[in-house]
Scaffold this motif. Sequence first.
Motif, PDB file in Angstrom:
ATOM      1  N   GLN A  94       0.830  -1.206   0.000  1.00  0.00           N
ATOM      2  CA  GLN A  94       0.000   0.000   0.000  1.00  0.00           C
ATOM      3  C   GLN A  94       0.867   1.261   0.000  1.00  0.00           C
ATOM      4  OE1 GLN A  94      -3.123   0.018   2.914  1.00  0.00           O
ATOM      5  NE2 GLN A  94      -3.938  -1.963   2.268  1.00  0.00           N
ATOM      6  N   SER A  95       2.013   1.209   0.664  1.00  0.00           N
ATOM      7  CA  SER A  95       2.924   2.364   0.655  1.00  0.00           C
ATOM      8  C   SER A  95       3.465   2.607  -0.750  1.00  0.00           C
ATOM      9  CB  SER A  95       4.078   2.130   1.629  1.00  0.00           C
ATOM     10  OG  SER A  95       3.607   2.043   2.952  1.00  0.00           O
ATOM     11  N   GLU A  96       3.784   1.528  -1.453  1.00  0.00           N
ATOM     12  CA  GLU A  96       4.286   1.668  -2.825  1.00  0.00           C
ATOM     13  C   GLU A  96       3.187   2.164  -3.760  1.00  0.00           C
ATOM     14  OE1 GLU A  96       7.703  -1.850  -2.801  1.00  0.00           O
ATOM     15  OE2 GLU A  96       5.601  -2.346  -3.208  1.00  0.00           O
ATOM     16  N   VAL A  97       1.948   1.714  -3.522  1.00  0.00           N
ATOM     17  CA  VAL A  97       0.821   2.206  -4.326  1.00  0.00           C
ATOM     18  C   VAL A  97       0.655   3.709  -4.110  1.00  0.00           C
ATOM     19  CG1 VAL A  97      -1.691   2.144  -4.610  1.00  0.00           C
ATOM     20  CG2 VAL A  97      -0.411   0.014  -4.374  1.00  0.00           C
ATOM     21  N   ALA A  98       0.728   4.146  -2.845  1.00  0.00           N
ATOM     22  CA  ALA A  98       0.591   5.568  -2.531  1.00  0.00           C
ATOM     23  C   ALA A  98       1.665   6.391  -3.229  1.00  0.00           C
ATOM     24  CB  ALA A  98       0.666   5.769  -1.018  1.00  0.00           C
ATOM     25  N   LYS A  99       2.878   5.878  -3.220  1.00  0.00           N
ATOM     26  CA  LYS A  99       3.986   6.590  -3.873  1.00  0.00           C
ATOM     27  C   LYS A  99       3.771   6.635  -5.377  1.00  0.00           C
ATOM     28  CE  LYS A  99       9.037   6.666  -4.170  1.00  0.00           C
ATOM     29  NZ  LYS A  99      10.301   5.989  -3.732  1.00  0.00           N
ATOM     30  N   ARG A 100       3.329   5.535  -5.945  1.00  0.00           N
ATOM     31  CA  ARG A 100       3.109   5.458  -7.403  1.00  0.00           C
ATOM     32  C   ARG A 100       2.016   6.428  -7.844  1.00  0.00           C
ATOM     33  NH1 ARG A 100       3.954   1.131 -10.954  1.00  0.00           N
ATOM     34  NH2 ARG A 100       3.361   1.772 -13.070  1.00  0.00           N
ATOM     35  N   LEU A 101       0.967   6.573  -7.024  1.00  0.00           N
ATOM     36  CA  LEU A 101      -0.159   7.442  -7.379  1.00  0.00           C
ATOM     37  C   LEU A 101      -0.008   8.857  -6.828  1.00  0.00           C
ATOM     38  CD1 LEU A 101      -3.159   4.984  -6.836  1.00  0.00           C
ATOM     39  CD2 LEU A 101      -1.956   5.517  -8.972  1.00  0.00           C
ATOM     40  N   SER A 102       1.053   9.079  -6.087  1.00  0.00           N
ATOM     41  CA  SER A 102       1.319  10.406  -5.499  1.00  0.00           C
ATOM     42  C   SER A 102       0.197  10.846  -4.567  1.00  0.00           C
ATOM     43  CB  SER A 102       1.519  11.457  -6.604  1.00  0.00           C
ATOM     44  OG  SER A 102       2.603  11.106  -7.432  1.00  0.00           O
ATOM     45  N   VAL A 103      -0.210   9.919  -3.692  1.00  0.00           N
ATOM     46  CA  VAL A 103      -1.249  10.225  -2.705  1.00  0.00           C
ATOM     47  C   VAL A 103      -0.754   9.748  -1.341  1.00  0.00           C
ATOM     48  CG1 VAL A 103      -3.119  10.021  -4.387  1.00  0.00           C
ATOM     49  CG2 VAL A 103      -2.427   8.011  -3.063  1.00  0.00           C
ATOM     50  N   PRO A 104      -1.358  10.232  -0.256  1.00  0.00           N
ATOM     51  CA  PRO A 104      -0.974   9.745   1.085  1.00  0.00           C
ATOM     52  C   PRO A 104      -1.306   8.260   1.244  1.00  0.00           C
ATOM     53  CG  PRO A 104      -2.220  11.804   1.227  1.00  0.00           C
ATOM     54  CD  PRO A 104      -2.342  11.336  -0.185  1.00  0.00           C
ATOM     55  N   TYR A 157      -8.643   3.842  -1.282  1.00  0.00           N
ATOM     56  CA  TYR A 157      -8.887   3.460  -2.679  1.00  0.00           C
ATOM     57  C   TYR A 157      -9.032   1.939  -2.809  1.00  0.00           C
ATOM     58  CZ  TYR A 157      -7.806   8.102  -4.671  1.00  0.00           C
ATOM     59  OH  TYR A 157      -7.825   9.413  -5.039  1.00  0.00           O
ATOM     60  N   ILE A 158      -8.117   1.222  -2.186  1.00  0.00           N
ATOM     61  CA  ILE A 158      -8.135  -0.246  -2.283  1.00  0.00           C
ATOM     62  C   ILE A 158      -9.377  -0.808  -1.610  1.00  0.00           C
ATOM     63  CG2 ILE A 158      -6.935  -2.351  -1.569  1.00  0.00           C
ATOM     64  CD1 ILE A 158      -4.306  -0.711  -1.854  1.00  0.00           C
ATOM     65  N   ALA A 159      -9.729  -0.253  -0.451  1.00  0.00           N
ATOM     66  CA  ALA A 159     -10.927  -0.713   0.257  1.00  0.00           C
ATOM     67  C   ALA A 159     -12.179  -0.430  -0.567  1.00  0.00           C
ATOM     68  CB  ALA A 159     -11.020  -0.031   1.621  1.00  0.00           C
ATOM     69  N   ARG A 160     -12.207   0.717  -1.230  1.00  0.00           N
ATOM     70  CA  ARG A 160     -13.368   1.058  -2.052  1.00  0.00           C
ATOM     71  C   ARG A 160     -13.489   0.111  -3.238  1.00  0.00           C
ATOM     72  NH1 ARG A 160     -14.859   6.879  -4.943  1.00  0.00           N
ATOM     73  NH2 ARG A 160     -16.733   6.119  -6.005  1.00  0.00           N
ATOM     74  N   ALA A 161     -12.366  -0.212  -3.853  1.00  0.00           N
ATOM     75  CA  ALA A 161     -12.392  -1.136  -4.989  1.00  0.00           C
ATOM     76  C   ALA A 161     -12.968  -2.482  -4.574  1.00  0.00           C
ATOM     77  CB  ALA A 161     -10.985  -1.307  -5.556  1.00  0.00           C
ATOM     78  N   GLN A 162     -12.624  -2.931  -3.376  1.00  0.00           N
ATOM     79  CA  GLN A 162     -13.164  -4.203  -2.882  1.00  0.00           C
ATOM     80  C   GLN A 162     -14.663  -4.096  -2.611  1.00  0.00           C
ATOM     81  OE1 GLN A 162      -9.931  -4.540   0.218  1.00  0.00           O
ATOM     82  NE2 GLN A 162      -9.958  -6.673  -0.439  1.00  0.00           N
ATOM     83  N   SER A 163     -15.090  -3.001  -1.962  1.00  0.00           N
ATOM     84  CA  SER A 163     -16.507  -2.855  -1.630  1.00  0.00           C
ATOM     85  C   SER A 163     -17.364  -2.650  -2.868  1.00  0.00           C
ATOM     86  CB  SER A 163     -16.707  -1.677  -0.662  1.00  0.00           C
ATOM     87  OG  SER A 163     -16.375  -0.439  -1.295  1.00  0.00           O
ATOM     88  N   GLU A 164     -16.787  -2.091  -3.928  1.00  0.00           N
ATOM     89  CA  GLU A 164     -17.534  -1.850  -5.164  1.00  0.00           C
ATOM     90  C   GLU A 164     -17.558  -3.078  -6.066  1.00  0.00           C
ATOM     91  OE1 GLU A 164     -19.193   0.860  -6.302  1.00  0.00           O
ATOM     92  OE2 GLU A 164     -18.926   1.880  -4.392  1.00  0.00           O
ATOM     93  N   GLY A 165     -16.924  -4.150  -5.643  1.00  0.00           N
ATOM     94  CA  GLY A 165     -16.932  -5.365  -6.448  1.00  0.00           C
ATOM     95  C   GLY A 165     -15.946  -5.361  -7.592  1.00  0.00           C
TER      96      GLY A 165
END
Length: 308
Positions: free
Chosen positions: A16-26, A33-41
């Motif tokens: 998740q830290s690498e994802v944050a760095k890649r997307l330039s977000v905290p 984002y990842i939790a939302r993707a899971q909840s949205e199916g």
Amino acid sequence: MAARAAWLHFVGGLTQSEVAKRLSVPNTRAHRYIARAQSEGLVRVFVDIESADCVDLETRLMAAYGLSLCRVAMDALEPGPLPLRALSAVGADYLMQVVASGAHRVIGIGHGRTIAASVDAMGRTPGERIRFVSMLGGLTRSYAANPYDVIHNLARKTSAEAYLMPAPLFANSAEDKRVMMAQSGLAATMELIGEASLVIAGIGNTESADGGASAAALDQPDAIDELNRRGAAAEILGQFLTADGAALETSYDERVMAPALESLRGREVVAIAGGESKLAAIRAGLRSGLLSGLIVDEATARRLVEEL
């Protein structure tokens, strides 16, 4: 962004830290984002395994109760008495297969926590030619598995048309039910219910007020005790069955905003239910002859087979 974060995490193998760095977000936003993707199916997890024990249970239940479909969900570590994780995983898989097949143009949807959890666990599955319809009215009290929310989620995940019954689960009186049923919107909903070739139903018990949505909606404080004294063992679509599967006539029959159980005969009726507290209710549902299919957890299936 949620889909991209999930792709990088689950497919790309980034932390998740690498994802944050890649997307330039905290980091916290990447986690959301990842939790939302899971909840949205947007994220689906497949475990390619077939348990011989579960297949044997399915075969024996199908033979004993004349079912055309039975799926037994392997036991999983559950935080509560209701095996929602196992049931929702298998229930979601079944629902997605049904939608993808296009075999049913109109599908009726019942209520209950297991159905709600199954719909929540579904991935996005196109079903534009399908119409979903609530088989019963909404609840008169707060309840987590409100059928309106289930219908809304189905429409969102399948892009199918979805129709609800804008009425309480139980009308105040038989006369109120007749008046409501005469309204054009409800009449059209009932006609659509009559066209449903597949019905997905829940099974409630009558052991307590927590036994099912209908039990929670009963408007008399001693209603459950009275139903139990009269031999009620299960509830389907706001109507009650005895332990041997016979219909139990109650004062709620003329007030329930749902089709009569007898009208389900001749259609595919698949119940999603499980858990120790639902054992007697599921058995009664199976004995009624109304069900053509059952999705159940392994522990409950084993108990049902042991009692044959």
